[in-house]
Design a protein around this motif. Structure first.
Motif, PDB file in Angstrom:
ATOM      1  N   GLY A  99     -43.733  35.709   1.142  1.00 20.75           N
ATOM      2  CA  GLY A  99     -44.782  35.537   2.146  1.00 20.75           C
ATOM      3  C   GLY A  99     -45.285  34.107   2.218  1.00 20.75           C
ATOM      4  N   ALA A 100     -45.313  33.436   1.050  1.00 21.19           N
ATOM      5  CA  ALA A 100     -45.891  32.090   0.999  1.00 21.19           C
ATOM      6  C   ALA A 100     -44.867  31.003   1.332  1.00 21.19           C
ATOM      7  CB  ALA A 100     -46.462  31.838  -0.395  1.00 21.19           C
ATOM      8  N   ARG A 101     -43.596  31.369   1.383  1.00 24.08           N
ATOM      9  CA  ARG A 101     -42.545  30.351   1.461  1.00 24.08           C
ATOM     10  C   ARG A 101     -42.471  29.649   2.819  1.00 24.08           C
ATOM     11  NH1 ARG A 101     -37.020  32.817  -0.240  1.00 24.08           N
ATOM     12  NH2 ARG A 101     -35.768  31.005   0.301  1.00 24.08           N
ATOM     13  N   ARG A 102     -42.692  30.401   3.846  1.00 23.51           N
ATOM     14  CA  ARG A 102     -42.655  29.873   5.225  1.00 23.51           C
ATOM     15  C   ARG A 102     -41.453  28.952   5.448  1.00 23.51           C
ATOM     16  NH1 ARG A 102     -48.031  28.476   4.126  1.00 23.51           N
ATOM     17  NH2 ARG A 102     -49.448  30.189   4.477  1.00 23.51           N
ATOM     18  N   GLY A 103     -40.288  29.466   5.134  1.00 28.41           N
ATOM     19  CA  GLY A 103     -39.073  28.703   5.432  1.00 28.41           C
ATOM     20  C   GLY A 103     -38.759  27.564   4.474  1.00 28.41           C
ATOM     21  N   GLU A 104     -39.660  27.335   3.491  1.00 24.55           N
ATOM     22  CA  GLU A 104     -39.404  26.270   2.526  1.00 24.55           C
ATOM     23  C   GLU A 104     -38.164  26.627   1.697  1.00 24.55           C
ATOM     24  OE1 GLU A 104     -42.107  24.485  -0.849  1.00 24.55           O
ATOM     25  OE2 GLU A 104     -43.263  25.176   0.877  1.00 24.55           O
ATOM     26  N   ARG A 105     -37.295  25.653   1.496  1.00 25.85           N
ATOM     27  CA  ARG A 105     -36.018  25.969   0.857  1.00 25.85           C
ATOM     28  C   ARG A 105     -36.155  26.110  -0.661  1.00 25.85           C
ATOM     29  NH1 ARG A 105     -32.336  21.302   0.546  1.00 25.85           N
ATOM     30  NH2 ARG A 105     -31.801  21.792  -1.598  1.00 25.85           N
ATOM     31  N   LEU A 106     -35.530  27.146  -1.185  1.00 26.44           N
ATOM     32  CA  LEU A 106     -35.372  27.282  -2.635  1.00 26.44           C
ATOM     33  C   LEU A 106     -33.887  27.523  -2.871  1.00 26.44           C
ATOM     34  CD1 LEU A 106     -38.283  29.722  -3.592  1.00 26.44           C
ATOM     35  CD2 LEU A 106     -38.073  27.365  -4.368  1.00 26.44           C
ATOM     36  N   ASP A 107     -33.339  27.003  -3.956  1.00 27.82           N
ATOM     37  CA  ASP A 107     -31.910  27.167  -4.200  1.00 27.82           C
ATOM     38  C   ASP A 107     -31.597  28.155  -5.310  1.00 27.82           C
ATOM     39  OD1 ASP A 107     -31.035  25.182  -2.283  1.00 27.82           O
ATOM     40  OD2 ASP A 107     -31.968  23.740  -3.632  1.00 27.82           O
ATOM     41  N   ASN A 125     -36.095  38.973 -22.983  1.00 28.82           N
ATOM     42  CA  ASN A 125     -36.969  37.895 -22.519  1.00 28.82           C
ATOM     43  C   ASN A 125     -37.770  38.462 -21.349  1.00 28.82           C
ATOM     44  OD1 ASN A 125     -38.143  35.822 -21.092  1.00 28.82           O
ATOM     45  ND2 ASN A 125     -36.413  34.427 -21.285  1.00 28.82           N
ATOM     46  N   GLN A 126     -39.054  38.672 -21.573  1.00 27.56           N
ATOM     47  CA  GLN A 126     -39.889  39.354 -20.578  1.00 27.56           C
ATOM     48  C   GLN A 126     -39.964  38.595 -19.250  1.00 27.56           C
ATOM     49  OE1 GLN A 126     -41.123  37.774 -23.250  1.00 27.56           O
ATOM     50  NE2 GLN A 126     -42.666  36.375 -22.429  1.00 27.56           N
ATOM     51  N   SER A 127     -39.798  37.271 -19.293  1.00 24.32           N
ATOM     52  CA  SER A 127     -39.858  36.487 -18.048  1.00 24.32           C
ATOM     53  C   SER A 127     -38.540  36.597 -17.281  1.00 24.32           C
ATOM     54  CB  SER A 127     -40.163  35.022 -18.349  1.00 24.32           C
ATOM     55  OG  SER A 127     -41.400  34.932 -19.015  1.00 24.32           O
ATOM     56  N   GLU A 128     -37.435  36.596 -18.023  1.00 26.46           N
ATOM     57  CA  GLU A 128     -36.130  36.709 -17.378  1.00 26.46           C
ATOM     58  C   GLU A 128     -35.958  38.083 -16.721  1.00 26.46           C
ATOM     59  OE1 GLU A 128     -32.089  34.938 -18.732  1.00 26.46           O
ATOM     60  OE2 GLU A 128     -32.176  36.938 -19.587  1.00 26.46           O
ATOM     61  N   LEU A 129     -36.484  39.096 -17.386  1.00 21.54           N
ATOM     62  CA  LEU A 129     -36.390  40.460 -16.855  1.00 21.54           C
ATOM     63  C   LEU A 129     -37.097  40.575 -15.506  1.00 21.54           C
ATOM     64  CD1 LEU A 129     -34.877  42.318 -18.759  1.00 21.54           C
ATOM     65  CD2 LEU A 129     -37.032  43.323 -19.462  1.00 21.54           C
ATOM     66  N   ILE A 130     -38.118  39.773 -15.296  1.00 12.23           N
ATOM     67  CA  ILE A 130     -38.825  39.752 -14.006  1.00 12.23           C
ATOM     68  C   ILE A 130     -38.102  38.827 -13.025  1.00 12.23           C
ATOM     69  CG2 ILE A 130     -41.015  39.157 -12.866  1.00 12.23           C
ATOM     70  CD1 ILE A 130     -42.380  39.743 -15.634  1.00 12.23           C
ATOM     71  N   ALA A 131     -37.634  37.683 -13.535  1.00  8.88           N
ATOM     72  CA  ALA A 131     -37.050  36.660 -12.649  1.00  8.88           C
ATOM     73  C   ALA A 131     -35.753  37.134 -11.982  1.00  8.88           C
ATOM     74  CB  ALA A 131     -36.792  35.382 -13.440  1.00  8.88           C
ATOM     75  N   LYS A 132     -34.941  37.924 -12.702  1.00 12.92           N
ATOM     76  CA  LYS A 132     -33.654  38.344 -12.123  1.00 12.92           C
ATOM     77  C   LYS A 132     -33.841  39.191 -10.861  1.00 12.92           C
ATOM     78  CE  LYS A 132     -30.462  37.840 -15.949  1.00 12.92           C
ATOM     79  NZ  LYS A 132     -29.707  38.519 -17.016  1.00 12.92           N
ATOM     80  N   PRO A 133     -34.653  40.267 -10.910  1.00 11.90           N
ATOM     81  CA  PRO A 133     -34.855  41.014  -9.658  1.00 11.90           C
ATOM     82  C   PRO A 133     -35.631  40.236  -8.588  1.00 11.90           C
ATOM     83  CG  PRO A 133     -36.055  42.057 -11.476  1.00 11.90           C
ATOM     84  CD  PRO A 133     -35.221  40.968 -12.058  1.00 11.90           C
ATOM     85  N   VAL A 134     -36.465  39.265  -8.994  1.00 12.22           N
ATOM     86  CA  VAL A 134     -37.123  38.403  -7.995  1.00 12.22           C
ATOM     87  C   VAL A 134     -36.039  37.631  -7.237  1.00 12.22           C
ATOM     88  CG1 VAL A 134     -38.527  36.307  -7.700  1.00 12.22           C
ATOM     89  CG2 VAL A 134     -39.383  38.167  -9.112  1.00 12.22           C
ATOM     90  N   ALA A 135     -35.083  37.075  -7.988  1.00 15.51           N
ATOM     91  CA  ALA A 135     -33.984  36.321  -7.362  1.00 15.51           C
ATOM     92  C   ALA A 135     -33.211  37.208  -6.383  1.00 15.51           C
ATOM     93  CB  ALA A 135     -33.049  35.770  -8.439  1.00 15.51           C
ATOM     94  N   ARG A 136     -32.868  38.416  -6.828  1.00 15.91           N
ATOM     95  CA  ARG A 136     -32.133  39.343  -5.956  1.00 15.91           C
ATOM     96  C   ARG A 136     -32.913  39.616  -4.681  1.00 15.91           C
ATOM     97  NH1 ARG A 136     -30.523  42.060 -10.496  1.00 15.91           N
ATOM     98  NH2 ARG A 136     -32.202  43.582 -10.398  1.00 15.91           N
ATOM     99  N   ALA A 137     -34.226  39.881  -4.841  1.00 18.22           N
ATOM    100  CA  ALA A 137     -35.057  40.214  -3.679  1.00 18.22           C
ATOM    101  C   ALA A 137     -35.151  39.033  -2.712  1.00 18.22           C
ATOM    102  CB  ALA A 137     -36.450  40.639  -4.138  1.00 18.22           C
ATOM    103  N   LEU A 138     -35.103  37.818  -3.234  1.00 21.11           N
ATOM    104  CA  LEU A 138     -35.215  36.639  -2.371  1.00 21.11           C
ATOM    105  C   LEU A 138     -33.845  36.160  -1.876  1.00 21.11           C
ATOM    106  CD1 LEU A 138     -37.890  34.572  -4.388  1.00 21.11           C
ATOM    107  CD2 LEU A 138     -38.271  35.908  -2.311  1.00 21.11           C
ATOM    108  N   GLY A 139     -32.769  36.840  -2.332  1.00 19.86           N
ATOM    109  CA  GLY A 139     -31.419  36.454  -1.913  1.00 19.86           C
ATOM    110  C   GLY A 139     -30.974  35.136  -2.528  1.00 19.86           C
TER     111      GLY A 139
END
Ligand SMILES: [Zn+2]
Length: 224
Positions: A99-107, A125-139
């Motif tokens: 929602g906050a990205r507004r087209g800003e590029r992330l790689d 790793n509790q942070s990695e366990l969250i980061a992996k599905p975040v990455a998937r959701a953001l493509g």
């Protein structure tokens, strides 16, 4: 009823799903109860802190203040094996970032690493366990960019200045190069931001074109 649904139904009766926040029983297929859904609302774009990293500021989005049921939930997640909460946290975080990205590029997406010893002790790793599905959701790809080269003890008992000193030189780059990449760096909890600042500095010194951070919760230094 198909067998898989029947099995699911049986599992739900024997081990009913429980609310991520309060631990109360919730309807199958849901993760939080009605009360918590009303009471614990993820922050909008206001849920953002600025972390000073060398000569610039890196933004860090967060979902909730680290208090009450959010704190209880994250303690169960981190120290009592409730790994399944990661999916819920990740969906909420991905929604907030998207929602906050507004087209800003992330790689790519990465996370704050644990030392080998801590990883062995906790098993995840509790942070990695969250980061992996975040990455998937953001493509976006999830890439392990950082490693912790030595254990530095717990941060939460230290003052802001001690925290900054305590993380200096503890992280280094590993794996794929980050040169020219815009990196989303994820941690579970942000307090003074010293860990995220040090990891961001390592990424930027390694040539990353930009870093943005995100955490599930933000804790005031005296709360953690
Ligand atoms: Zn609840």
């Amino acid at each position: 009823m198909r067998l898989s649904r029947l099995v699911r139904f049986g599992v739900d009766i024997l081990f009913p799903p429980r609310c991520v926040f309060c631990g109360g029983i919730v309807a199958p297929g849901t993760e939080i109860c009605g009360n918590c859904a009303k009471e614990i609302v993820p922050s909008g774009t206001g849920g953002c802190v600025s972390i000073p990293v060398r000569d610039r500021d890196v933004p860090c989005a967060f979902l909730y203040p680290y208090e009450g049921k959010v704190r209880d939930s994250m303690l169960r997640y981190k120290f009592h094996g409730q790994k399944q909460y990661a999916g819920f946290y990740a969906r909420e975080l991905a929604g907030r970032i998207g929602g906050a990205r507004r087209g800003e590029r992330l790689d790519l997406v990465t996370s704050v690493p644990l030392s080998d010893g801590r990883l062995r002790e906790r098993g995840y790793n509790q942070s990695e366990l969250i980061a992996k599905p975040v990455a998937r959701a953001l493509g976006l790809p999830y890439v392990r960019c950082l490693r912790k080269t030595r254990p530095n003890g717990v941060q939460h008992l230290l003052s802001r200045e001690q925290r900054l000193r305590n993380v200096r030189g503890v992280y280094s780059l590993c794996g794929e190069p980050v040169r020219g990449k815009r990196v989303l760096l994820i941690d579970d909890i942000v307090t003074t931001g010293s860990t995220l600042a040090e990891c961001s500095a390592v990424l930027l010194e390694g040539g990353a074109a930009g870093v943005a951070c995100a955490a599930v919760a933000r804790s005031a230094p005296e709360q953690s």
